[in-house]
Motif scaffolding. Structure first.
Motif, PDB file in Angstrom:
ATOM      1  N   PRO A  12       0.825  -1.204   0.000  1.00 53.04           N
ATOM      2  CA  PRO A  12       0.000   0.000   0.000  1.00 53.04           C
ATOM      3  C   PRO A  12       0.861   1.256   0.000  1.00 53.04           C
ATOM      4  CG  PRO A  12       0.129  -0.912   2.205  1.00 53.04           C
ATOM      5  CD  PRO A  12       0.868  -1.870   1.314  1.00 53.04           C
ATOM      6  N   PRO A  13       0.285   2.399  -0.350  1.00 50.29           N
ATOM      7  CA  PRO A  13       1.034   3.660  -0.268  1.00 50.29           C
ATOM      8  C   PRO A  13       1.366   3.992   1.174  1.00 50.29           C
ATOM      9  CG  PRO A  13      -1.303   4.059  -0.728  1.00 50.29           C
ATOM     10  CD  PRO A  13      -1.089   2.582  -0.838  1.00 50.29           C
ATOM     11  N   PRO A  14       2.285   4.944   1.412  1.00 47.95           N
ATOM     12  CA  PRO A  14       2.696   5.268   2.789  1.00 47.95           C
ATOM     13  C   PRO A  14       1.515   5.665   3.663  1.00 47.95           C
ATOM     14  CG  PRO A  14       4.161   6.298   1.185  1.00 47.95           C
ATOM     15  CD  PRO A  14       3.021   5.721   0.403  1.00 47.95           C
ATOM     16  N   GLY A  15       1.543   5.174   4.912  1.00 48.28           N
ATOM     17  CA  GLY A  15       0.515   5.535   5.883  1.00 48.28           C
ATOM     18  C   GLY A  15      -0.823   4.871   5.672  1.00 48.28           C
ATOM     19  N   VAL A  16      -0.856   3.788   4.864  1.00 49.75           N
ATOM     20  CA  VAL A  16      -2.112   3.130   4.540  1.00 49.75           C
ATOM     21  C   VAL A  16      -1.951   1.636   4.763  1.00 49.75           C
ATOM     22  CG1 VAL A  16      -3.759   2.630   2.671  1.00 49.75           C
ATOM     23  CG2 VAL A  16      -2.760   4.904   2.866  1.00 49.75           C
ATOM     24  N   SER A  17      -3.051   0.971   5.178  1.00 47.43           N
ATOM     25  CA  SER A  17      -3.047  -0.482   5.307  1.00 47.43           C
ATOM     26  C   SER A  17      -3.904  -1.082   4.211  1.00 47.43           C
ATOM     27  CB  SER A  17      -3.586  -0.892   6.680  1.00 47.43           C
ATOM     28  OG  SER A  17      -4.911  -0.412   6.859  1.00 47.43           O
ATOM     29  N   ALA A  18      -3.582  -2.342   3.825  1.00 46.99           N
ATOM     30  CA  ALA A  18      -4.335  -3.026   2.790  1.00 46.99           C
ATOM     31  C   ALA A  18      -4.467  -4.485   3.160  1.00 46.99           C
ATOM     32  CB  ALA A  18      -3.634  -2.882   1.433  1.00 46.99           C
ATOM     33  N   GLY A  19      -5.634  -5.080   2.889  1.00 46.05           N
ATOM     34  CA  GLY A  19      -5.865  -6.481   3.151  1.00 46.05           C
ATOM     35  C   GLY A  19      -7.075  -6.696   4.030  1.00 46.05           C
ATOM     36  N   ASN A  20      -7.496  -7.966   4.179  1.00 47.06           N
ATOM     37  CA  ASN A  20      -8.703  -8.295   4.940  1.00 47.06           C
ATOM     38  C   ASN A  20      -8.396  -8.721   6.370  1.00 47.06           C
ATOM     39  OD1 ASN A  20      -7.438 -10.661   4.300  1.00 47.06           O
ATOM     40  ND2 ASN A  20      -9.260 -11.732   3.547  1.00 47.06           N
ATOM     41  N   GLY A  21      -7.117  -8.609   6.786  1.00 45.31           N
ATOM     42  CA  GLY A  21      -6.753  -8.983   8.143  1.00 45.31           C
ATOM     43  C   GLY A  21      -6.359  -7.816   9.018  1.00 45.31           C
ATOM     44  N   CYS A  49      -2.691  -8.701   6.033  1.00 49.18           N
ATOM     45  CA  CYS A  49      -2.720  -7.243   6.070  1.00 49.18           C
ATOM     46  C   CYS A  49      -1.304  -6.732   5.857  1.00 49.18           C
ATOM     47  CB  CYS A  49      -3.266  -6.712   7.399  1.00 49.18           C
ATOM     48  SG  CYS A  49      -3.454  -4.900   7.400  1.00 49.18           S
ATOM     49  N   CYS A  50      -1.192  -5.691   5.069  1.00 45.20           N
ATOM     50  CA  CYS A  50       0.092  -5.058   4.812  1.00 45.20           C
ATOM     51  C   CYS A  50      -0.015  -3.588   5.188  1.00 45.20           C
ATOM     52  CB  CYS A  50       0.474  -5.208   3.337  1.00 45.20           C
ATOM     53  SG  CYS A  50       2.114  -4.550   2.928  1.00 45.20           S
ATOM     54  N   TRP A  51       0.824  -3.164   6.144  1.00 47.42           N
ATOM     55  CA  TRP A  51       0.881  -1.760   6.550  1.00 47.42           C
ATOM     56  C   TRP A  51       2.202  -1.176   6.042  1.00 47.42           C
ATOM     57  CZ3 TRP A  51      -0.420  -5.697   9.927  1.00 47.42           C
ATOM     58  CH2 TRP A  51      -1.683  -5.647  10.537  1.00 47.42           C
ATOM     59  N   ARG A  52       2.176   0.005   5.491  1.00 50.97           N
ATOM     60  CA  ARG A  52       3.402   0.672   5.081  1.00 50.97           C
ATOM     61  C   ARG A  52       3.599   1.912   5.933  1.00 50.97           C
ATOM     62  NH1 ARG A  52       5.194   3.525  -0.571  1.00 50.97           N
ATOM     63  NH2 ARG A  52       7.410   3.589  -0.131  1.00 50.97           N
ATOM     64  N   LEU A  53       4.647   1.887   6.755  1.00 50.59           N
ATOM     65  CA  LEU A  53       4.932   2.990   7.668  1.00 50.59           C
ATOM     66  C   LEU A  53       5.937   3.926   7.010  1.00 50.59           C
ATOM     67  CD1 LEU A  53       5.417   0.842  10.909  1.00 50.59           C
ATOM     68  CD2 LEU A  53       3.287   1.517   9.769  1.00 50.59           C
ATOM     69  N   VAL A 115       5.069  -3.684   7.142  1.00 48.56           N
ATOM     70  CA  VAL A 115       4.675  -4.698   8.120  1.00 48.56           C
ATOM     71  C   VAL A 115       3.672  -5.624   7.440  1.00 48.56           C
ATOM     72  CG1 VAL A 115       3.643  -5.119  10.383  1.00 48.56           C
ATOM     73  CG2 VAL A 115       5.018  -3.054   9.999  1.00 48.56           C
ATOM     74  N   LEU A 116       4.010  -6.918   7.357  1.00 50.78           N
ATOM     75  CA  LEU A 116       3.160  -7.881   6.650  1.00 50.78           C
ATOM     76  C   LEU A 116       2.703  -8.965   7.614  1.00 50.78           C
ATOM     77  CD1 LEU A 116       1.977  -8.819   3.937  1.00 50.78           C
ATOM     78  CD2 LEU A 116       4.090 -10.117   3.566  1.00 50.78           C
ATOM     79  N   PHE A 117       1.389  -9.151   7.730  1.00 49.14           N
ATOM     80  CA  PHE A 117       0.792 -10.177   8.587  1.00 49.14           C
ATOM     81  C   PHE A 117       0.010 -11.149   7.710  1.00 49.14           C
ATOM     82  CE2 PHE A 117      -3.364 -11.223  10.623  1.00 49.14           C
ATOM     83  CZ  PHE A 117      -2.904 -12.221  11.481  1.00 49.14           C
ATOM     84  N   ASN A 118       0.251 -12.452   7.910  1.00 47.81           N
ATOM     85  CA  ASN A 118      -0.446 -13.496   7.159  1.00 47.81           C
ATOM     86  C   ASN A 118      -0.971 -14.541   8.127  1.00 47.81           C
ATOM     87  OD1 ASN A 118      -0.300 -13.186   4.144  1.00 47.81           O
ATOM     88  ND2 ASN A 118       1.871 -12.925   4.620  1.00 47.81           N
TER      89      ASN A 118
END
Length: 384
Positions: A12-21, A49-53, A115-118
């Motif tokens: 995802p772009p900076p400061g945004v999270s993406a995904g269903n988790g 879920c993928c967060w980009r800090l 940050v990637l969570f699976n």
């Protein structure tokens, strides 16, 4: 573990999270808080879920692991947390219950971290709770699950000695109880940064540095609703935490009660009761100390407002509201605030984020008082 990082999919772009988790998430350039879905309940199967800090250029990110509780598996293959630093090509992890971070605080050399969570099929696990701040704020308070204590959460100075902690944005909605209220202080088992939001010393959407001291405990903490948070009613605590508000202007002091010279309103209710007696719910009855019935707008009207004239331009750091407790269960559940220096030109209050008009949470009954802080304060003569 530290390994070479690959490119994460659908970043995802900076400061945004993406995904269903993705769970509770608040990401700002200087700090933030993130969690997996359902935290602290069991995280769902087959989610990601993928967060980009993204921190400002020239700074680096510090990550505090509040909780990493992912079901164990060999090489964390079933559920995992992976942190990637694209600027240096380094990865941290994968982490799960049998492969936890070696330290509660990760100091990176990068201003960008992914940050990637699976998760796959699993039976247990709270998921994850992380917070972060930049190298400009090294004394981070972190996000703590429940009342669990972490070494970086609350330092342990001698009694009555002040200490300072940086609290990341997004603490208000993390799991955990707070005990006490702004006037009494808080039990030292409180979630510190969440209590700082309740005390009105920081805004949840931005976070910030808090200064507090540890003092002797008190017999009882009465619960209070303040800044969108309800505190618990608590018993004796050996030590209590007392926050120190920083007054941004010299006068008046933060806790001074401002005198209202005059009240005005869009309308008022002229009530005729069952016995034919008149009762005027006029604007002047809106003062918090007024006995009996309060102010009420004419029933059925829209866009109602109450106006306070402070007589001269003042520094307004907060507001307390209460319902009308005489025979009527009347109260206001939410409201906007606007201010004016001349009574003609009005400015809506947008809080520290500045993006949209702030909606303040009001009362849930006609008995209790509810406090809301203005961060930053309002400088005005008139407040609506």
């Amino acid at each position: 573990g530290e390994t070479e990082a690959g490119n994460s999919p659908s970043e995802p772009p900076p400061g945004v999270s993406a995904g269903n988790g993705c769970g509770h998430t608040l990401l700002t350039p200087h700090s933030g808080t993130l969690s997996s879905k359902n935290y602290p309940g069991t995280y769902p199967n087959h989610t990601m879920c993928c967060w980009r800090l993204q921190a400002p250029p020239g700074t680096s990110l510090l990550l505090a692991f509040g909780d990493v509780d992912l079901e164990p598996s060999e090489h964390c293959a079933h559920s995992s947390l992976l942190l990637a630093d694209p600027q240096t090509g380094t990865a941290y992890g994968p982490y799960c219950r049998n492969s936890v971070p070696s330290a509660p605080l990760l100091m990176t050399n990068s201003s960008t971290v992914t940050v990637l969570f699976n998760s796959t099929s699993h039976r247990s696990g709270r998921g994850l709770l992380l917070s972060y701040a930049t190298s400009q704020h090294p004394g981070t308070g972190g996000a703590s699950p429940g009342t669990q204590r972490h070494p970086w959460d609350v330092p342990d100075p001698p009694l009555t000695v002040c200490f300072s902690v940086y609290c990341p944005a997004g603490c208000k909605d993390i799991h955990g109880d707070i005990w006490g209220n702004p006037s009494q202080g808080y039990r030292d088992t409180s979630v510190l940064c969440k209590a700082a939001v309740h005390a009105g010393v920081i805004a949840d959407e931005l976070g910030g540095q808090v200064t507090l001291s540890r003092e002797k405990g008190i017999t009882l903490y009465e619960s209070a609703f303040a800044n969108g948070l309800h505190s618990k009613r608590g018993s004796l605590s050996e030590k209590r935490l007392v926050f120190h508000k920083v007054c941004r202007l010299l006068s008046p002091a933060c806790d001074d009660v401002l005198e209202v010279v005059a009240f005005n309103a869009s309308s008022w209710w002229h009530e005729v009761d069952a016995l034919g007696q008149d009762r005027a719910w006029v604007a002047e009855r809106a003062a918090l100390s007024t006995a009996g019935h309060s102010w009420a707008a004419e029933p059925g009207t829209e866009a109602t407002w109450l106006e306070l004239d402070l007589g001269t331009r003042r520094n307004v750091t907060g507001i307390i509201t209460k319902g009308s407790s005489e025979q009527h269960d009347y109260y206001v559940t939410s409201y906007h605030v606007s201010s004016s220096r001349d009574g003609k030109n009005w400015r809506p209050y947008r809080g520290s984020s500045g993006q949209e008009d702030k909606v303040f949470k009001g009362n849930a009954d006609s008995q209790g008082e509810v406090s809301n802080a203005f961060i930053p304060p309002i400088v005005a003569r008139y407040v609506r």
